[in-house]
Scaffold this active site. Structure first.
Site, PDB file in Angstrom:
ATOM      1  N   SER A 243       0.868  -1.172   0.000  1.00 23.82           N
ATOM      2  CA  SER A 243       0.000   0.000   0.000  1.00 23.82           C
ATOM      3  C   SER A 243       0.910   1.228   0.000  1.00 23.82           C
ATOM      4  O   SER A 243       1.916   1.248  -0.711  1.00 23.82           O
ATOM      5  CB  SER A 243      -0.941  -0.015   1.203  1.00 23.82           C
ATOM      6  OG  SER A 243      -1.789   1.119   1.204  1.00 23.82           O
TER       7      SER A 243
ATOM      8  N   TYR B   5      -4.099   6.774  -7.707  1.00 23.04           N
ATOM      9  CA  TYR B   5      -3.088   6.104  -6.884  1.00 23.04           C
ATOM     10  C   TYR B   5      -3.584   5.961  -5.447  1.00 23.04           C
ATOM     11  O   TYR B   5      -3.489   4.886  -4.838  1.00 23.04           O
ATOM     12  CB  TYR B   5      -1.790   6.922  -6.931  1.00 23.04           C
ATOM     13  CG  TYR B   5      -0.645   6.308  -6.157  1.00 23.04           C
ATOM     14  CD1 TYR B   5       0.124   5.287  -6.703  1.00 23.04           C
ATOM     15  CD2 TYR B   5      -0.306   6.773  -4.889  1.00 23.04           C
ATOM     16  CE1 TYR B   5       1.190   4.734  -6.010  1.00 23.04           C
ATOM     17  CE2 TYR B   5       0.751   6.224  -4.185  1.00 23.04           C
ATOM     18  CZ  TYR B   5       1.499   5.212  -4.752  1.00 23.04           C
ATOM     19  OH  TYR B   5       2.542   4.665  -4.055  1.00 23.04           O
TER      20      TYR B   5
ATOM     21  N   LYS C  55      -4.398   2.477  -3.325  1.00 25.03           N
ATOM     22  CA  LYS C  55      -3.663   2.138  -2.113  1.00 25.03           C
ATOM     23  C   LYS C  55      -4.582   1.986  -0.905  1.00 25.03           C
ATOM     24  O   LYS C  55      -4.300   1.185   0.004  1.00 25.03           O
ATOM     25  CB  LYS C  55      -2.574   3.180  -1.856  1.00 25.03           C
ATOM     26  CG  LYS C  55      -1.483   3.195  -2.924  1.00 25.03           C
ATOM     27  CD  LYS C  55      -0.849   1.818  -3.133  1.00 25.03           C
ATOM     28  CE  LYS C  55       0.305   1.852  -4.107  1.00 25.03           C
ATOM     29  NZ  LYS C  55       0.935   0.523  -4.277  1.00 25.03           N
TER      30      LYS C  55
END
Length: 255
Positions: A137, A151, A155
């Site tokens: 992550s 993004y 994550k």
């Protein structure tokens, strides 16, 4: 922290954190199979360390993942550890500027790849009633992250996926954890910094200093910091740790 004879797959290991992690496992006595989408970096890593074996693979592609695991299992003779490292930064743009194509590609590499690799690994781990899965992550999965929405979304999703794996696989003796790195030194963060500097009309140095200042320790992270944590989690010393998101970030306070 023994890893003697552990059988390990590390994705995106041609460079960066993946390469350091693969080499760290190898040094600790494990047998390691790697992949990377970048043929040149993969070939260089394999040439630098002949004990490593691996293939070119886009782990966001289902068919290529199937080939990866087929070849890896034959070489390793089984599987004890999967480390899913693949990821891309995605676009540096506000939400309304992000194209659907860029959104989907960022999630494919950062999230779909972890799913595809875990799905391929699970039957092998269940068969021996043991094993460990590590997903990557980010501190972007702990905070909101301006100008990095795909993004950040991927994550955050990795954390939920990891916890679900831990719940489903715990009865089979399989552990699942994820690492949340801060800003890790290397070419990738240099590109992120350059993109952020260009987007916000600041110098590269100003952005770099701001990133370091986001953590209590006022520092960037070394790839070895990440690798050391992963090796601990996959060792007998970490045998009772599962379902956790572990930040290796110098204590990020805000993004």
């Amino acid at each position: 922290m023994s890893h003697t004879n552990q059988r390990v797959i590390v994705t995106a290991a041609g460079s960066g954190i993946g390469r350091v992690t693969a080499l760290s496992f190898l040094k600790a006595g494990a047998k390691v199979f790697i992949c990377d989408v970048d043929k040149a970096s993969l070939e260089q890593t394999l040439a630098d360390e002949p004990k490593l074996k691996g293939i070119v693979c886009d782990v966001a592609d289902e068919a290529q993942v199937a080939t990866l695991f087929e070849k890896a299992i034959v070489h390793l003779g089984g599987l004890d550890v999967l480390v899913s490292m693949a990821g891309i930064a995605g676009p540096t743009a506000s939400v309304e500027e992000v194209s659907l194509e860029d959104w989907r590609r960022c999630l494919a590499v950062n999230l779909d790849a972890a799913f595809l690799c875990a799905r391929a690994a699970i039957p092998h781990l269940k068969a021996q009633h043991s094993g460990a899965i590590i997903n990557l992550s980010s501190t972007a999965g702990l905070f909101g992250f301006p100008r990095r929405s795909p993004y950040c979304a991927a994550k955050w999703a990795i954390r939920g996926f990891t916890k679900t794996l831990a719940t489903e696989l715990g009865p089979f003796g399989i552990r699942s954890n994820c690492i949340c790195p801060g800003a890790v030194e290397g070419d990738r963060i240099d590109r992120v910094i350059a993109a952020e500097a260009a987007k916000t009309s600041r110098s590269v140095n100003e952005v770099r200093v701001q990133m370091a200042d986001q953590s209590s320790l006022k520092t960037f992270i070394s790839p070895h910091d990440i690798a050391n944590t992963i090796l601990f989690l996959c060792s007998p010393a970490g045998a009772r740790i599962s379902g956790q998101e572990i930040a290796v970030d110098g204590h990020t306070e805000v993004l």
